[in-house]
Scaffold this motif. Structure first.
Motif, short mmCIF file in Angstrom:
data_model
loop_
_atom_site.label_atom_id
_atom_site.label_comp_id
_atom_site.label_asym_id
_atom_site.label_seq_id
_atom_site.Cartn_x
_atom_site.Cartn_y
_atom_site.Cartn_z
N ASP A 122 5.79 12.45 7.79
CA ASP A 122 4.59 11.66 8.02
C ASP A 122 4.40 10.64 6.90
O ASP A 122 4.57 10.96 5.72
N SER A 123 4.04 9.43 7.28
CA SER A 123 3.85 8.37 6.31
C SER A 123 2.62 8.62 5.44
O SER A 123 1.57 9.06 5.94
N LEU A 124 2.73 8.29 4.16
CA LEU A 124 1.57 8.45 3.28
C LEU A 124 0.46 7.46 3.63
O LEU A 124 -0.71 7.72 3.33
N VAL A 125 0.78 6.34 4.28
CA VAL A 125 -0.27 5.40 4.68
C VAL A 125 -0.91 5.81 6.01
O VAL A 125 -1.85 5.16 6.47
N ASP A 126 -0.42 6.88 6.61
CA ASP A 126 -1.06 7.45 7.80
C ASP A 126 -1.71 8.79 7.50
O ASP A 126 -1.92 9.61 8.40
N GLY A 127 -2.01 9.02 6.23
CA GLY A 127 -2.68 10.25 5.85
C GLY A 127 -1.76 11.38 5.46
O GLY A 127 -2.21 12.51 5.21
N GLY A 128 -0.45 11.12 5.38
CA GLY A 128 0.51 12.16 5.02
C GLY A 128 0.46 12.51 3.55
O GLY A 128 -0.18 11.84 2.74
N GLY A 129 1.20 13.54 3.22
CA GLY A 129 1.29 14.01 1.84
C GLY A 129 1.58 15.49 1.81
O GLY A 129 0.89 16.26 2.48
N THR A 130 2.58 15.91 1.07
CA THR A 130 2.94 17.31 0.95
C THR A 130 2.23 17.91 -0.25
O THR A 130 2.35 17.40 -1.37
N GLN B 56 0.84 -1.19 0.00
CA GLN B 56 0.00 0.00 0.00
C GLN B 56 0.88 1.24 0.00
O GLN B 56 1.84 1.35 0.77
N LEU B 57 0.54 2.21 -0.86
CA LEU B 57 1.33 3.43 -0.99
C LEU B 57 0.74 4.60 -0.22
O LEU B 57 1.48 5.39 0.37
N THR B 58 -0.59 4.75 -0.24
CA THR B 58 -1.24 5.84 0.49
C THR B 58 -2.50 5.32 1.17
O THR B 58 -3.12 4.34 0.73
N PHE B 59 -2.91 6.00 2.24
CA PHE B 59 -4.14 5.65 2.94
C PHE B 59 -4.52 6.81 3.86
O PHE B 59 -3.65 7.55 4.34
N MET B 60 -5.82 6.95 4.08
CA MET B 60 -6.35 7.97 4.99
C MET B 60 -7.11 7.25 6.10
O MET B 60 -8.34 7.13 6.05
N PRO B 61 -6.43 6.74 7.12
CA PRO B 61 -7.07 5.87 8.11
C PRO B 61 -8.13 6.56 8.96
O PRO B 61 -9.03 5.89 9.47
N ASP B 62 -8.05 7.86 9.12
CA ASP B 62 -8.97 8.57 10.01
C ASP B 62 -10.15 9.18 9.29
O ASP B 62 -10.94 9.92 9.90
N GLN B 63 -10.30 8.90 8.00
CA GLN B 63 -11.39 9.48 7.22
C GLN B 63 -12.38 8.40 6.79
O GLN B 63 -11.97 7.33 6.33
N LYS B 64 -13.66 8.69 6.95
CA LYS B 64 -14.68 7.75 6.48
C LYS B 64 -14.65 7.68 4.96
O LYS B 64 -14.69 6.59 4.37
N GLY C 206 4.85 12.31 -1.84
CA GLY C 206 5.74 11.78 -0.82
C GLY C 206 6.91 11.12 -1.52
O GLY C 206 6.87 10.91 -2.74
N ARG C 207 7.95 10.78 -0.78
CA ARG C 207 9.13 10.21 -1.42
C ARG C 207 9.72 9.05 -0.62
O ARG C 207 9.45 8.90 0.58
N SER C 208 10.54 8.25 -1.31
CA SER C 208 11.23 7.13 -0.69
C SER C 208 12.47 6.81 -1.51
O SER C 208 12.51 7.06 -2.72
N ARG C 209 13.47 6.24 -0.86
CA ARG C 209 14.64 5.76 -1.59
C ARG C 209 14.37 4.43 -2.28
O ARG C 209 15.11 4.02 -3.16
N ASN C 210 13.26 3.78 -1.88
CA ASN C 210 12.92 2.46 -2.41
C ASN C 210 11.63 2.56 -3.21
O ASN C 210 10.67 3.20 -2.77
N VAL C 211 11.58 1.94 -4.37
CA VAL C 211 10.40 2.01 -5.22
C VAL C 211 9.16 1.46 -4.52
O VAL C 211 8.03 1.85 -4.83
N ARG C 212 9.36 0.60 -3.52
CA ARG C 212 8.25 -0.02 -2.81
C ARG C 212 7.92 0.70 -1.51
O ARG C 212 7.04 0.28 -0.77
N GLY C 213 8.63 1.79 -1.23
CA GLY C 213 8.35 2.54 -0.04
C GLY C 213 9.08 2.02 1.17
O GLY C 213 10.02 1.21 1.04
N PRO C 214 8.70 2.48 2.37
CA PRO C 214 7.56 3.36 2.64
C PRO C 214 7.83 4.81 2.21
O PRO C 214 8.97 5.26 2.19
#
Length: 392
Positions: free
Chosen positions: A294-302, A224-232, A279-287
């Motif tokens: 902030d992690s993109l799977v925790d709702g992050g994103g610039t 998983q690359l992105t997620f918004m866990p606190d949003q319905k 968001g960015r990562s040194r690895n193509v698979r993330g995180p």
């Protein structure tokens, strides 16, 4: 010389005027301008205006090949356009599909969100079939060896969700098979498909070597690359992945993309419309993490690009053209021009040069002289008429 504020306003008017000239549309009414500017349209001038693509396009995809630009967009059989310059003029040269998709799902005659790549002498176009608000979706793929009218071969579905072959395998049991994008690991040469929206946001799966199917279809190595866990409601979609100077960048659109004004209330609250994050990562698979860590799977994103100047609304459906030692990366996207309209079919192609500060991408400003060729007297005349129309 014009002052900075006046130059910005002239750019806004020029952009509206050029777009209006290009499509024969009329400006919005005085009442709608006043209401919109004060309620939902972001008027910040901290973000630059787009370079005009001078093409109506929703979810554009651009490939640079043999000193030309080729643009693919959602529409009847996936139209293809060609130009010498990102700002056009664009000429339609054909379609990806000769007939309806062979996949039996969604609107088979009008796929959306195509992504085309060129690898090992072949063009691969990944396209979406679905209906708005449904998870019964599929990503298909078609191939050709030349962009000169040579027919494409439709290979059918790469992945399906909701119904159909393979949809009972995780993560296809929870995700939505739309908005494909493609990335190759710079070290291993392995290729991956990124996809998804809303339900469980954006995922990545390895592709088989033929790029026509997924690797290990019964046990896909999905992340998983992105997620918004606190949003319905989880409005993240339209992913893209790029590589620059040792980093992989996961780009995505967040917010409401479409159907503005079609229901009570008309528009989402300011800032809840489409805007572009990364968001960015040194690895193509993330995180993947954003600029704040902030992690993109925790709702992050610039946030990189969003509505601005009261003119540019809901930019998204993006892609990045990779530069080289002598040319910069280009961020391109669709957006709505508030002086023209808010239907999905009103979306325009826009683009900006990217620069990187401490490894983070930023859109750059553009000058009036580099975009427009209209004479200065026409700018000033338009400027006067604009203010008289809106505020009188």
């Amino acid at each position: 010389m014009l002052s900075n504020k006046l130059r910005t306003l002239v750019l806004v008017l020029g952009a509206a005027l050029v777009d209006i000239k290009g499509v024969g549309a009329a400006p919005a009414s005085q009442g709608s301008w006043k209401s919109a500017l004060s309620q939902v349209f972001e008027t910040t001038d901290r973000l630059p205006l787009p370079n005009l693509g001078n093409l109506v396009a929703h979810d554009p995809n651009i490939v640079q090949h043999d000193d030309h630009y080729y643009l693919f967009k959602g529409g009847h059989h996936v139209p293809i356009f060609k130009a010498d310059n990102l700002s056009g003029p664009w000429a339609q040269i054909g379609t990806v599909l000769d007939d309806n998709s062979i996949i039996d799902v969604g609107n088979r005659s009008r796929p959306w969100a195509p992504t085309t790549i060129f690898k090992n002498g072949t063009f691969y176009c990944y396209y979406t079939l679905s209906t708005h608000g449904s998870r019964n979706s599929a990503i298909g793929v078609a191939t050709t060896t030349k962009l000169d009218g040579t027919p494409w071969k439709d290979h059918g579905a790469v992945i399906r969700t909701g119904e159909g072959k393979g949809s009972d395998v995780f993560p296809f049991t929870q995700t939505n098979a739309i908005d494909a994008s493609f990335i190759t690991d710079q070290e291993t040469g392995k290729s991956y498909l990124n996809y998804g929206s809303f339900w469980h946001n954006i995922w990545q799966i390895p592709l088989a070597d033929d790029l026509l199917s997924i690797e290990e279809p019964q046990h896909p190595d999905a992340v998983q690359l992105t997620f918004m866990p606190d949003q319905k409601v989880k409005p993240e979609e339209g992913s893209w992945m790029s590589y620059h100077d040792g980093y992989y960048y996961t780009w995505f659109s967040r917010g409401q993309c479409c159907k503005f004004g079609e229901k009570e209330g008309g528009f989402p609250s300011r800032g809840q419309e489409y805007n572009i994050h990364v968001g960015r990562s040194r690895n193509v698979r993330g995180p993947f993490v954003d600029k704040d860590g902030d992690s993109l799977v925790d709702g992050g994103g610039t946030a990189v690009y969003a509505s601005n100047h009261g003119l540019v609304y809901a930019p998204g459906g993006l892609g990045v053209l990779a530069g080289n030692d002598s040319t910069p990366d280009i961020l391109y996207y669709h957006y709505l021009n508030t002086s023209i309209g808010f239907k999905d079919g009103d979306a325009r192609l826009g683009w900006n040069v990217l620069k990187y500060e401490d490894g983070w991408p930023e859109v750059t400003s553009v000058s009036a002289g580099s975009i427009f060729s209209l004479p200065s007297w026409l700018y000033l005349t338009t400027l006067m008429g604009f203010w008289l129309c809106i505020w009188s």
